[in-house]
Write a protein that holds these residues in place. Sequence first.
Motif, PDB file in Angstrom:
ATOM      1  N   THR A  75      -5.033   0.444   2.941  1.00 14.63           N
ATOM      2  CA  THR A  75      -5.816  -0.436   3.790  1.00 14.63           C
ATOM      3  C   THR A  75      -6.623  -1.382   2.908  1.00 14.63           C
ATOM      4  N   VAL A  76      -7.385  -2.266   3.522  1.00 13.27           N
ATOM      5  CA  VAL A  76      -8.203  -3.226   2.774  1.00 13.27           C
ATOM      6  C   VAL A  76      -9.199  -2.499   1.873  1.00 13.27           C
ATOM      7  N   SER A  77      -9.718  -1.374   2.332  1.00 12.75           N
ATOM      8  CA  SER A  77     -10.704  -0.628   1.554  1.00 12.75           C
ATOM      9  C   SER A  77     -10.079   0.258   0.489  1.00 12.75           C
ATOM     10  N   GLY A  78      -8.743   0.366   0.453  1.00 13.69           N
ATOM     11  CA  GLY A  78      -8.075   1.155  -0.577  1.00 13.69           C
ATOM     12  C   GLY A  78      -7.686   2.548  -0.141  1.00 13.69           C
ATOM     13  N   ILE A  79      -7.863   2.880   1.133  1.00  9.49           N
ATOM     14  CA  ILE A  79      -7.519   4.214   1.622  1.00  9.49           C
ATOM     15  C   ILE A  79      -6.012   4.279   1.870  1.00  9.49           C
ATOM     16  N   ALA A  80      -5.392   5.377   1.399  1.00  8.78           N
ATOM     17  CA  ALA A  80      -3.959   5.591   1.591  1.00  8.78           C
ATOM     18  C   ALA A  80      -3.754   7.016   2.080  1.00  8.78           C
ATOM     19  N   VAL A  81      -2.553   7.309   2.578  1.00 11.06           N
ATOM     20  CA  VAL A  81      -2.211   8.657   3.020  1.00 11.06           C
ATOM     21  C   VAL A  81      -1.501   9.355   1.869  1.00 11.06           C
ATOM     22  N   ASP A  82      -2.009  10.533   1.469  1.00  7.05           N
ATOM     23  CA  ASP A  82      -1.393  11.306   0.401  1.00  7.05           C
ATOM     24  C   ASP A  82      -0.074  11.870   0.925  1.00  7.05           C
ATOM     25  N   PRO A  83       1.066  11.554   0.282  1.00  5.04           N
ATOM     26  CA  PRO A  83       2.356  12.004   0.816  1.00  5.04           C
ATOM     27  C   PRO A  83       2.554  13.520   0.772  1.00  5.04           C
ATOM     28  N   GLU A 105      -3.165  13.769   4.022  1.00  5.73           N
ATOM     29  CA  GLU A 105      -4.592  13.478   4.228  1.00  5.73           C
ATOM     30  C   GLU A 105      -4.869  12.054   3.762  1.00  5.73           C
ATOM     31  N   ARG A 106      -5.892  11.444   4.344  1.00  8.74           N
ATOM     32  CA  ARG A 106      -6.306  10.111   3.917  1.00  8.74           C
ATOM     33  C   ARG A 106      -7.170  10.253   2.677  1.00  8.74           C
ATOM     34  N   VAL A 107      -6.822   9.510   1.627  1.00  6.09           N
ATOM     35  CA  VAL A 107      -7.538   9.608   0.358  1.00  6.09           C
ATOM     36  C   VAL A 107      -7.691   8.222  -0.254  1.00  6.09           C
ATOM     37  N   ILE A 108      -8.663   8.125  -1.166  1.00  7.73           N
ATOM     38  CA  ILE A 108      -8.776   6.966  -2.041  1.00  7.73           C
ATOM     39  C   ILE A 108      -8.129   7.415  -3.346  1.00  7.73           C
ATOM     40  N   VAL A 167     -11.000  11.379   2.322  1.00  3.65           N
ATOM     41  CA  VAL A 167     -11.729  10.641   3.346  1.00  3.65           C
ATOM     42  C   VAL A 167     -11.752  11.494   4.607  1.00  3.65           C
ATOM     43  N   ARG A 168     -12.925  11.647   5.196  1.00  2.00           N
ATOM     44  CA  ARG A 168     -13.046  12.472   6.398  1.00  2.00           C
ATOM     45  C   ARG A 168     -12.192  11.930   7.533  1.00  2.00           C
ATOM     46  N   PRO A 169     -11.601  12.824   8.338  1.00  4.88           N
ATOM     47  CA  PRO A 169     -10.814  12.355   9.488  1.00  4.88           C
ATOM     48  C   PRO A 169     -11.699  11.575  10.464  1.00  4.88           C
ATOM     49  N   GLY A 170     -11.195  10.447  10.934  1.00  2.89           N
ATOM     50  CA  GLY A 170     -11.939   9.633  11.890  1.00  2.89           C
ATOM     51  C   GLY A 170     -12.845   8.599  11.265  1.00  2.89           C
TER      52      GLY A 170
END
Length: 76
Positions: free
Chosen positions: A11-19, A23-26, A42-45
């Motif tokens: 995303t624009v902020s650098g958050i990606a989904v760990d394959p 989980e969503r992570v930076i 990154v916390r869910p939600g």
Amino acid sequence: MSRPPLFAPQTVSGIAVDPRTLERVIPESKRPDGSVRKQIKVRPGFTPQEDVSRFRGTRQQAMDATSLPKGHILGW
């Protein structure tokens, strides 16, 4: 169920989904001095301010949908 791509789009902020864990992570990154920043969960939600789109009312959205392309002249 299909697997996510190996290099998930960020995303624009650098958050990606760990394959591996889904989980969503930076992701970890490298500092100019060569040291490595840890991967941050990154916390869910949670949605960072950079990823929040600007509020557009229903009338504004309707105007955007019916507007002419930039530089277009009426009657041509």
